[in-house]
Motif scaffolding. Structure first.
Motif, PDB file in Angstrom:
ATOM      1  N   SER A 193      48.593  79.254  58.816  1.00 12.24           N
ATOM      2  CA  SER A 193      47.223  79.311  58.418  1.00 12.24           C
ATOM      3  C   SER A 193      46.276  78.799  59.595  1.00 12.24           C
ATOM      4  O   SER A 193      46.908  78.246  60.675  1.00 12.24           O
ATOM      5  N   GLN A 194      44.849  78.787  59.505  1.00 12.23           N
ATOM      6  CA  GLN A 194      44.125  78.186  60.544  1.00 12.23           C
ATOM      7  C   GLN A 194      44.271  76.876  60.806  1.00 12.23           C
ATOM      8  O   GLN A 194      44.325  76.363  62.074  1.00 12.23           O
ATOM      9  N   LEU A 195      44.525  76.153  59.680  1.00  6.44           N
ATOM     10  CA  LEU A 195      44.618  74.621  59.774  1.00  6.44           C
ATOM     11  C   LEU A 195      45.930  74.376  60.469  1.00  6.44           C
ATOM     12  O   LEU A 195      46.194  73.688  61.424  1.00  6.44           O
ATOM     13  N   GLU A 196      47.180  75.182  60.237  1.00 10.07           N
ATOM     14  CA  GLU A 196      48.491  74.861  60.817  1.00 10.07           C
ATOM     15  C   GLU A 196      48.275  75.200  62.315  1.00 10.07           C
ATOM     16  O   GLU A 196      48.933  74.549  63.155  1.00 10.07           O
ATOM     17  N   VAL A 197      47.694  76.358  62.786  1.00 15.07           N
ATOM     18  CA  VAL A 197      47.550  76.860  64.133  1.00 15.07           C
ATOM     19  C   VAL A 197      46.699  75.467  64.853  1.00 15.07           C
ATOM     20  O   VAL A 197      47.142  74.849  65.998  1.00 15.07           O
ATOM     21  N   ARG A 198      45.991  74.781  64.252  1.00 13.36           N
ATOM     22  CA  ARG A 198      44.916  73.922  64.844  1.00 13.36           C
ATOM     23  C   ARG A 198      45.949  72.653  64.916  1.00 13.36           C
ATOM     24  O   ARG A 198      45.753  71.770  65.735  1.00 13.36           O
ATOM     25  N   ILE A 199      46.636  72.536  64.018  1.00 12.94           N
ATOM     26  CA  ILE A 199      47.691  71.220  64.030  1.00 12.94           C
ATOM     27  C   ILE A 199      48.624  71.329  65.249  1.00 12.94           C
ATOM     28  O   ILE A 199      48.799  70.445  65.774  1.00 12.94           O
TER      29      ILE A 199
END
Length: 220
Positions: free
Chosen positions: A161-167
């Motif tokens: 997800s976009q959040l996982e990529v940012r993490i």
């Protein structure tokens, strides 16, 4: 064995990848890189090319340690007295792949008799060298058994997800949990839970390995 012990003593860095680099660099210094490739070396390189075409589908990647066992041509039972013994065609080589984060090259141990690695990192698919020095074989084999098993060949890449990529980007930037949580506007507890989940999905035993695995697979 004396050569192996000497190299291991000099490669006293606790980091596994650094010790492997030290042993290989030490032995490479004693070799003339302009030597003609021997027939046995051509067979070794041919085996690696076969593995690339049939199993990997591309050249080995940085950080990969390969263990390849070539199949022998087994004699078949002769039809009767006086008949010549025939040989069955060889089967495909057995291949196991492991990952060593921090290793800036790749290498392949073939039949426990030779190590193949690229001569030049900018041309890893073309320039290869074959080493049979006991020191390099010993350290490469030891490093292989210490490294983390790679996901099975053909394993589908996880969808992030976009959040996982940012993490993952926060991890690669070396941010502390509190800093990353503030940047992502989530709680520290949620951030840590997400990081643990990502490590499991990427088959990584640490945050650093998760970042390395994601970068190698082009996920970030």
């Amino acid at each position: 064995m004396a050569e192996t012990a000497a190299v291991l003593d000099r490669a006293d860095c606790p980091d596994l990848a650094a010790r492997l680099h030290a042993a290989v660099d030490d032995v490479l210094g004693a070799y003339d890189r302009k030597q003609a490739v021997e027939s046995a070396d051509r067979e070794i390189l041919g085996c690696l090319r076969e593995v690339e075409e049939s199993c990997l589908k591309n050249p080995p990647q940085v950080g990969q340690l390969l263990q390849i066992q070539r199949a022998a041509r087994m004699p078949t039972t002769a039809g009767g007295p006086g008949e010549l013994e025939s040989f069955a065609p060889p089967t495909r080589p057995g291949v196991e792949i492991r990952i060593l984060p921090g290793l800036t090259t790749w290498l392949a141990v073939i039949d426990s008799i030779a190590v193949v690695l690229p001569k030049q990192q900018d041309r890893p698919e073309r320039e290869r060298t074959v080493l049979r020095a006991p020191a390099v074989l010993a350290v490469a084999t030891w490093a292989f058994h210490q490294a983390r098993p790679a996901p099975p060949l053909g394993t589908a890449l996880p969808q992030l997800s976009q959040l996982e990529v940012r993490i993952l980007r926060c991890l690669s930037a070396g941010l502390k949990d509190e800093q990353a949580a503030r940047r992502l506007e989530i709680s520290v507890r949620t951030y840590r839970r997400r990081v643990t989940s990502l490590c499991d999905r990427l088959h990584a035993s640490s945050r650093f390995e998760a970042g390395v695995a994601a970068a190698k697979r082009g996920l970030v």
